[in-house]
Design an enzyme around this catalytic site. Structure first.
Site, mmCIF file in Angstrom:
data_model
loop_
_atom_site.group_PDB
_atom_site.id
_atom_site.type_symbol
_atom_site.label_atom_id
_atom_site.label_comp_id
_atom_site.label_asym_id
_atom_site.label_seq_id
_atom_site.Cartn_x
_atom_site.Cartn_y
_atom_site.Cartn_z
ATOM 1 N N ASN A 9 0.877 -1.180 0.000
ATOM 2 C CA ASN A 9 0.000 0.000 0.000
ATOM 3 C C ASN A 9 0.907 1.221 0.000
ATOM 4 O OD1 ASN A 9 -1.765 2.052 0.530
ATOM 5 N ND2 ASN A 9 -2.373 1.321 2.570
ATOM 6 N N HIS A 99 -9.457 0.898 5.182
ATOM 7 C CA HIS A 99 -8.187 1.122 5.878
ATOM 8 C C HIS A 99 -8.436 2.046 7.077
ATOM 9 C CE1 HIS A 99 -4.077 2.279 6.753
ATOM 10 N NE2 HIS A 99 -3.688 1.248 6.019
ATOM 11 N N GLU A 171 -4.901 -5.057 10.598
ATOM 12 C CA GLU A 171 -3.885 -4.026 10.807
ATOM 13 C C GLU A 171 -4.161 -3.294 12.116
ATOM 14 O OE1 GLU A 171 -2.069 -2.870 6.711
ATOM 15 O OE2 GLU A 171 -3.688 -1.498 7.181
ATOM 16 N N GLY A 177 2.891 2.176 10.901
ATOM 17 C CA GLY A 177 3.830 3.282 10.767
ATOM 18 C C GLY A 177 4.550 3.643 12.054
HETATM 19 P P1 13P Z 1 3.295 0.308 7.715
HETATM 20 O O1 13P Z 1 3.800 -0.974 7.070
HETATM 21 O O2 13P Z 1 3.985 1.527 7.230
HETATM 22 O O3 13P Z 1 3.205 0.190 9.197
HETATM 23 O O4 13P Z 1 1.764 0.474 7.180
HETATM 24 C C1 13P Z 1 0.901 -0.581 7.264
HETATM 25 C C2 13P Z 1 -0.337 -0.225 6.522
HETATM 26 O O5 13P Z 1 -1.096 0.615 6.953
HETATM 27 C C3 13P Z 1 -0.593 -0.900 5.249
HETATM 28 O O6 13P Z 1 -1.873 -0.652 4.777
#
Ligand code: 13P
Length: 256
Positions: A9, A99, A171, A177
């Site tokens: 993503n 998301h 997630e 992040g």
């Molecule tokens: P990160 O891998 O940057 O933590 O993001 C995960 C994410 O939100 C993928 O959709």
């Protein structure tokens, strides 16, 4: 055996030219064998989908394209939105829905996630349906109820075949992040609960078929422990998907 899925993503990153460079980097590192053993997907910004598709088409790269968002109506007065047909027309066959960034910043509700997933499946596209709890809910201890409720709401009204074709991405918001990944056992616990609730909704065959991904600071250093879990079928990757070499390692980890 479920075919693993490794999806990148790209979020709101990369200009047109930068997207082409990244796509070319992924293409150069791809292997024909990916086609048989893993579904690899990248989700660029909508305006860059066609450019990425052109790179992959020219190189016969075994990587599919996903969008990051879509509207559920076929067409009409929805300023700023794009339709499923528009996405298919530029080469997308997957689409992320629900998301946590869209739920949190743009007011995407469970009902909208359900409308989007339903419309995508009816058009022959694969929804990557995201779910995941905040840190407050994790600390409260109600995360399994919270996440399974999100999943059941997203899948409401779909038939068994549509549910089996859907991809669910767990997630946890606290891991996105942040560099703070869920440890494999934490991710496995929730992914197993997701599969179990799908079993109750749509039967054991659908539960066995549906791919459940983990997302949240997944990177080459932690992918193996996560992929070793029985109910984790791949990853939805943010930061590490912006680097062709790291993304290649993540795809390769699905083949072990
Ligand atoms: P990160 O891998 O940057 O933590 O993001 C995960 C994410 O939100 C993928 O959709």
């Amino acid at each position: 055996m479920r075919k693993p899925v490794m999806a990148g993503n790209w979020k709101m990153n990369k200009t047109w030219a930068e997207s082409v460079v990244l796509a070319q980097g992924i293409s150069n590192r791809s292997k024909d064998s990916w086609d048989d053993d893993v579904e690899v997907v990248v989700c660029p910004a909508t305006v860059n989908i066609k450019a990425v598709d052109s790179v992959f088409e020219f190189d016969h790269t075994p990587v599919a394209i996903g969008a990051q968002n879509v509207h559920w109506e076929a067409k009409g007065a929805f300023t700023g939105e794009v339709s499923i047909k528009m996405l298919q027309d530029v080469g997308a066959s997957y689409c992320i829905v629900g998301h946590s960034e869209r739920r949190g910043y743009f007011g995407e509700t469970d009902e909208m996630v359900n409308d989007k997933a339903t419309a995508l499946l009816e058009a022959g596209m694969t929804p990557i349906i995201c779910c995941g709890e905040s840190l407050a809910i994790r600390d409260e201890g109600t995360y399994l109820e919270f996440v399974t409720k999100q999943v059941l709401a997203a899948l409401a009204g779909l038939d068994e075949a549509q549910i089996a074709k859907s991809i669910i991405a767990y997630e946890p918001i606290w891991a996105i992040g942040t560099g703070r990944t869920a440890i494999p056992e934490q991710a496995q616990e929730v992914c197993a609960a997701i599969r179990a609730c799908i079993g109750e909704l749509a039967g054991p065959a659908a539960a066995e078929a549906v791919r459940v991904l983990y997302g949240g600071s997944m990177k080459p250093a932690n992918v193996e422990g996560l992929m070793a879990q029985p109910d984790i079928d791949g990853g939805l990757i943010g930061g590490a998907a912006l680097d062709a070499a790291a993304f290649e390692q993540l795809v390769e980890a699905c083949l072990k």
